[in-house]
Design a protein around this motif. Structure first.
Motif, PDB file in Angstrom:
ATOM      1  N   ILE A  23      -7.240   9.955  -6.237  1.00 18.05           N
ATOM      2  CA  ILE A  23      -8.062  11.074  -6.143  1.00 18.05           C
ATOM      3  C   ILE A  23      -7.374  12.267  -6.133  1.00 18.05           C
ATOM      4  O   ILE A  23      -7.622  13.407  -6.710  1.00 18.05           O
ATOM      5  N   VAL A  24      -6.526  12.388  -4.963  1.00 20.08           N
ATOM      6  CA  VAL A  24      -5.871  13.417  -4.672  1.00 20.08           C
ATOM      7  C   VAL A  24      -5.016  13.850  -5.753  1.00 20.08           C
ATOM      8  O   VAL A  24      -4.769  15.292  -6.169  1.00 20.08           O
ATOM      9  N   ALA A  25      -4.174  13.051  -6.071  1.00 13.68           N
ATOM     10  CA  ALA A  25      -3.131  13.043  -7.201  1.00 13.68           C
ATOM     11  C   ALA A  25      -3.983  13.661  -8.395  1.00 13.68           C
ATOM     12  O   ALA A  25      -3.373  14.676  -9.218  1.00 13.68           O
ATOM     13  N   ILE A  67      -9.028   6.437   3.883  1.00 14.19           N
ATOM     14  CA  ILE A  67      -7.717   6.591   4.418  1.00 14.19           C
ATOM     15  C   ILE A  67      -6.671   6.919   3.384  1.00 14.19           C
ATOM     16  O   ILE A  67      -5.645   7.699   3.919  1.00 14.19           O
ATOM     17  N   LYS A  68      -6.608   6.264   2.234  1.00 17.29           N
ATOM     18  CA  LYS A  68      -5.825   6.673   0.960  1.00 17.29           C
ATOM     19  C   LYS A  68      -5.911   8.159   0.960  1.00 17.29           C
ATOM     20  O   LYS A  68      -4.896   8.970   0.812  1.00 17.29           O
ATOM     21  N   LEU A  85       0.683  -1.160  -0.012  1.00 17.66           N
ATOM     22  CA  LEU A  85      -0.077   0.013   0.141  1.00 17.66           C
ATOM     23  C   LEU A  85       0.698   1.138   0.018  1.00 17.66           C
ATOM     24  O   LEU A  85       2.026   1.372   0.591  1.00 17.66           O
ATOM     25  N   PRO A  86       0.527   2.393  -0.698  1.00 18.87           N
ATOM     26  CA  PRO A  86       1.172   3.708  -0.706  1.00 18.87           C
ATOM     27  C   PRO A  86       1.646   3.987   0.579  1.00 18.87           C
ATOM     28  O   PRO A  86       2.716   4.670   0.828  1.00 18.87           O
ATOM     29  N   PHE A  87       0.629   3.875   1.637  1.00 17.04           N
ATOM     30  CA  PHE A  87       1.070   4.320   2.954  1.00 17.04           C
ATOM     31  C   PHE A  87       1.396   3.298   3.764  1.00 17.04           C
ATOM     32  O   PHE A  87       1.755   3.433   5.086  1.00 17.04           O
TER      33      PHE A  87
END
Length: 303
Positions: A82-84, A292-293, A54-56
């Motif tokens: 989404i954020v990126a 959370i992502k 996972l990225p985090f």
């Protein structure tokens, strides 16, 4: 700002829940696990399973107090970007009408003790985010193109896309700030040095500010997460006849809730994301990971 789920986003998988849901009126034991939980006590994956990267990282899930979600993370395919995706969009051309929608929103009247709203009654004067945005230009003509205005627009778009993906009935993002002048708290909470301010949301009108005090946190998931930096997940807050432990229920519609912190690079809480559903057990491991992502990516964002 209405928006469809981002292309390539994975569908929610109801079967991804990591552990049996607690009984009605109970919350996930997110606050009981130590942030530095020994490896021997961490949830074990099945024999031969390889944790998905996972990225985090799984460590963050354990730190947030969600070991059951960490245990099932290898079962959840592809998390959102989404954020990126939103940060990569060109700066918007905002109108004065856009700015009015972004900066001002209706809020409910609060009960005398300052906790819950009074029915469907709304305050006559909308809450104005300008009181917590000192970086806004003094010239009205310059406001729509300012970094603060662009940031609010992007937060609104991020919430819209996340709501389409994780399908809560209510979703909002808050930032931890010094309590603005003239914004005291009613009843038992007359003052607080810091508070959470709602910067963007999707759903019904709700209060703008949550005091960050130990007293208020005893009954507020938002304030508790803002103070502790640990997630709170309620599988079922009750049907009106009873309430989950440590939970004050202001809306009869809410049946499940997930509240997660937004942490900066140092691990400090800079905000939260709160999600509510009118359905018990809505926040499966898959939906929890997606929310959370977004919280993780917002904390890592330079904005």
């Amino acid at each position: 700002v209405a928006d469809a789920a981002p292309a390539g986003a994975a569908p929610m998988e109801e079967a991804a829940a990591a552990a049996p849901a607690p009984a009605a009126g109970q919350k996930r034991a997110a606050e009981d696990a130590s942030p530095e939980e020994p490896a021997a006590t961490r949830p074990a994956l099945g024999a031969g399973d390889r944790p998905r990267e996972l990225p985090f990282g799984l460590e963050l899930l354990l730190r947030l107090g969600l070991p059951d979600v960490a245990a099932s993370a290898n079962d959840v395919l592809g998390l959102n970007t989404i954020v990126a995706d939103v940060l990569a969009l060109p700066d918007p051309q905002l109108s004065s009408e856009d700015m009015d929608t972004l900066l001002r929103y209706r809020v409910p009247k609060l009960s005398p003790e300052g906790t819950c709203s009074v029915g469907d009654d709304l305050e006559d004067t909308p809450f104005d985010l300008s009181c917590v945005l000192p970086s806004l230009p003094s010239s009205p003509a310059a406001v729509p193109s300012s970094p603060a205005a662009v940031r609010l627009h992007r937060l609104k778009l991020i919430m819209s896309r996340l709501r389409a993906l994780a399908t809560p009935d209510w979703l909002g993002v808050y930032r931890a700030v010094p309590t603005p002048a003239g914004q005291g708290f009613a009843g038992a909470q007359p003052s607080a040095e810091r508070c959470l301010v709602k910067e963007a949301y999707e759903g019904e009108p709700s209060r703008a500010l949550f005091p960050l005090t130990e007293a208020f946190a005893e009954g507020s998931a938002n304030s508790r997460v803002g103070l502790t930096g640990r997630a709170v997940a309620y599988e079922d807050v009750g049907d009106g006849g009873g309430e989950a432990e440590g939970y004050y229920k202001c809306s009869a519609k809410v049946r499940s809730e997930l509240c997660v912190p937004i942490l900066d690079a140092s691990g400090a809480v800079v905000g939260i994301i709160d999600a509510e559903s009118w359905t018990p057990g809505h926040f499966s491991a898959a939906r929890t990971l997606e929310i959370i992502k977004v919280a993780r990516d917002l904390g890592a964002s330079p904005e």
